[in-house]
Every structure is written in C-alpha cells, then in structure tokens.
Write a protein that holds these residues in place. Structure first.
Motif, PDB file in Angstrom:
ATOM      1  N   THR A  51      73.246 -67.713  81.752  1.00  0.00           N
ATOM      2  CA  THR A  51      72.757 -68.880  81.160  1.00  0.00           C
ATOM      3  C   THR A  51      73.622 -69.975  81.741  1.00  0.00           C
ATOM      4  O   THR A  51      73.353 -71.278  82.084  1.00  0.00           O
ATOM      5  N   SER A  52      75.138 -69.514  81.905  1.00  0.00           N
ATOM      6  CA  SER A  52      75.906 -70.786  82.635  1.00  0.00           C
ATOM      7  C   SER A  52      75.661 -71.188  83.978  1.00  0.00           C
ATOM      8  O   SER A  52      75.884 -72.178  84.172  1.00  0.00           O
ATOM      9  N   SER A  53      75.161 -70.237  84.799  1.00  0.00           N
ATOM     10  CA  SER A  53      74.983 -70.380  86.174  1.00  0.00           C
ATOM     11  C   SER A  53      73.728 -71.287  86.268  1.00  0.00           C
ATOM     12  O   SER A  53      73.714 -72.324  87.124  1.00  0.00           O
ATOM     13  N   VAL A  60      82.878 -74.779  82.752  1.00  0.00           N
ATOM     14  CA  VAL A  60      82.708 -73.447  82.338  1.00  0.00           C
ATOM     15  C   VAL A  60      82.800 -72.452  83.105  1.00  0.00           C
ATOM     16  O   VAL A  60      83.595 -71.529  82.570  1.00  0.00           O
ATOM     17  N   MET A  61      82.263 -72.335  84.052  1.00  0.00           N
ATOM     18  CA  MET A  61      82.460 -71.478  85.188  1.00  0.00           C
ATOM     19  C   MET A  61      83.664 -71.391  85.631  1.00  0.00           C
ATOM     20  O   MET A  61      84.154 -70.157  85.853  1.00  0.00           O
ATOM     21  N   TYR A  64      85.298 -69.079  82.943  1.00  0.00           N
ATOM     22  CA  TYR A  64      85.077 -67.760  83.199  1.00  0.00           C
ATOM     23  C   TYR A  64      85.759 -67.178  84.510  1.00  0.00           C
ATOM     24  O   TYR A  64      86.143 -66.014  84.155  1.00  0.00           O
ATOM     25  N   SER A  65      85.887 -67.913  85.405  1.00  0.00           N
ATOM     26  CA  SER A  65      86.401 -67.432  86.703  1.00  0.00           C
ATOM     27  C   SER A  65      88.128 -67.085  86.272  1.00  0.00           C
ATOM     28  O   SER A  65      88.522 -65.816  86.736  1.00  0.00           O
ATOM     29  N   VAL A  66      88.650 -67.951  85.598  1.00  0.00           N
ATOM     30  CA  VAL A  66      89.859 -67.498  85.332  1.00  0.00           C
ATOM     31  C   VAL A  66      89.877 -66.344  84.288  1.00  0.00           C
ATOM     32  O   VAL A  66      91.112 -65.593  84.548  1.00  0.00           O
ATOM     33  N   PHE A  67      89.129 -66.324  83.450  1.00  0.00           N
ATOM     34  CA  PHE A  67      89.324 -65.029  82.396  1.00  0.00           C
ATOM     35  C   PHE A  67      88.942 -63.951  83.322  1.00  0.00           C
ATOM     36  O   PHE A  67      89.495 -62.925  83.064  1.00  0.00           O
ATOM     37  N   TRP A  68      87.885 -63.883  84.285  1.00  0.00           N
ATOM     38  CA  TRP A  68      87.856 -62.656  85.067  1.00  0.00           C
ATOM     39  C   TRP A  68      88.796 -62.103  85.982  1.00  0.00           C
ATOM     40  O   TRP A  68      88.964 -61.186  86.301  1.00  0.00           O
ATOM     41  N   ILE A  69      89.414 -63.156  86.444  1.00  0.00           N
ATOM     42  CA  ILE A  69      90.823 -62.991  87.368  1.00  0.00           C
ATOM     43  C   ILE A  69      91.655 -62.455  86.674  1.00  0.00           C
ATOM     44  O   ILE A  69      92.348 -61.516  87.182  1.00  0.00           O
ATOM     45  N   SER A 133      78.933 -69.212  91.813  1.00  0.00           N
ATOM     46  CA  SER A 133      78.049 -70.201  91.012  1.00  0.00           C
ATOM     47  C   SER A 133      78.735 -71.442  91.239  1.00  0.00           C
ATOM     48  O   SER A 133      78.150 -72.374  91.165  1.00  0.00           O
ATOM     49  N   ILE A 134      80.127 -71.620  91.044  1.00  0.00           N
ATOM     50  CA  ILE A 134      80.607 -72.760  91.105  1.00  0.00           C
ATOM     51  C   ILE A 134      80.473 -73.513  92.473  1.00  0.00           C
ATOM     52  O   ILE A 134      80.249 -74.509  92.839  1.00  0.00           O
ATOM     53  N   LYS A 135      80.210 -72.905  93.679  1.00  0.00           N
ATOM     54  CA  LYS A 135      80.449 -73.261  94.930  1.00  0.00           C
ATOM     55  C   LYS A 135      78.808 -73.756  95.194  1.00  0.00           C
ATOM     56  O   LYS A 135      78.642 -74.658  95.967  1.00  0.00           O
ATOM     57  N   LYS A 136      78.041 -73.086  94.449  1.00  0.00           N
ATOM     58  CA  LYS A 136      76.646 -73.550  94.334  1.00  0.00           C
ATOM     59  C   LYS A 136      76.370 -74.852  93.615  1.00  0.00           C
ATOM     60  O   LYS A 136      75.690 -75.729  94.217  1.00  0.00           O
ATOM     61  N   GLY A 137      77.163 -75.221  92.583  1.00  0.00           N
ATOM     62  CA  GLY A 137      77.257 -76.381  91.773  1.00  0.00           C
ATOM     63  C   GLY A 137      77.684 -77.736  92.668  1.00  0.00           C
ATOM     64  O   GLY A 137      77.165 -78.620  92.799  1.00  0.00           O
TER      65      GLY A 137
END
Length: 137
Positions: A51-53, A60-61, A64-69, A133-137
């Motif tokens: 949904t976020s992507s 937001v992404m 999320y990336s900080v959370f997953w790191i 996803s961040i890179k695409k945005g």
C-alpha cells in the motif's frame, strides 16, 4: 491515509510483542499461537509495504526502511550472540521490540541461529523493498 500507514505498523508490532513475549522471554518452544502471530505480522507488513509503495509516500517509506534496518541489525546482533555467547545486555530492548514478533519461526526449527538467519534474510528483503520504493518515488 498517512496516519494509517504509520499507525498500522506500530499496532502490529505491539500486537506481536504482547502475544509472543511470554514464550520469547522464557525461550519456550514456539506454539501454534506464536506461529499464527508471526504469519499475521508478515502478512500485515507485506500489505503495508504494498500500500505504501503504491501511494508513493517517501517519508513513510523512509520510516519503514529505518524500522527494517533496526530489525536487521537486531537479528545480526542476535546471530552474533548465538555464535559467540557474547553478552550484549544493551541489545535486549532492541531484540524485544524488533524480534519478538518473529518468534513463531522457531516452530519450524530447533535452532535459534537458523531462526535468526531467516529473520536476517526477511529483514534484508524488507530493507531492499523499502529502499527501492523510495528510489522509484
């Protein structure tokens, strides 16, 4: 929509900690309940990321990336502790917050090290997905 994208992960993390913490803390064998919690956690995170992507919300992404790191680093530290028997008490709060939800994986394996490797791989995939996803945005 943005509030939902931030609140949903917080709620699913909290839900996972509350339901899996007793077994996680005691190192008890994972139950079907723990497995279900872990599967729900994975499914919800997959939906959140999808949904976020599609909403192309870079802030937001990044969250999320900080959370997953942090999840990835917590799992790596746990793997290090499993291999070396090192004492890293400062990492316990991170393990509780980022790894408790994954406790159901131990349902399939007798080894905490194998479970940790699975979490490392899953976290790395999530980090890559968020960064792409961040890179695409």
């Amino acid at each position: 929509m943005k509030k939902t994208l931030i609140l949903s992960p917080i709620l699913i993390v909290f839900f996972g900690i509350v339901l899996n913490f007793p077994e996680f803390l005691m190192g008890s064998p994972a139950s079907i309940k723990n497995l279900i919690v872990t599967l729900i956690y994975i499914i919800v995170w997959t939906l959140i990321l999808k949904t976020s992507s599609t909403s192309k919300n870079d802030k937001v992404m990044k969250f999320y990336s900080v959370f997953w790191i942090l999840t990835l680093l917590s799992a790596i530290i746990t793997g290090y502790v499993n291999i070396t028997n090192a004492i890293v008490d400062w990492a316990i709060p991170f393990a509780i917050v980022f790894l408790t939800q994954w406790y159901g994986i131990t349902f399939f394996t007798e080894s905490f090290l194998v479970s940790t490797v699975i979490i490392i791989i899953a976290s790395l995939i999530m980090v890559i997905m968020t960064l792409l996803s961040i890179k695409k945005g």
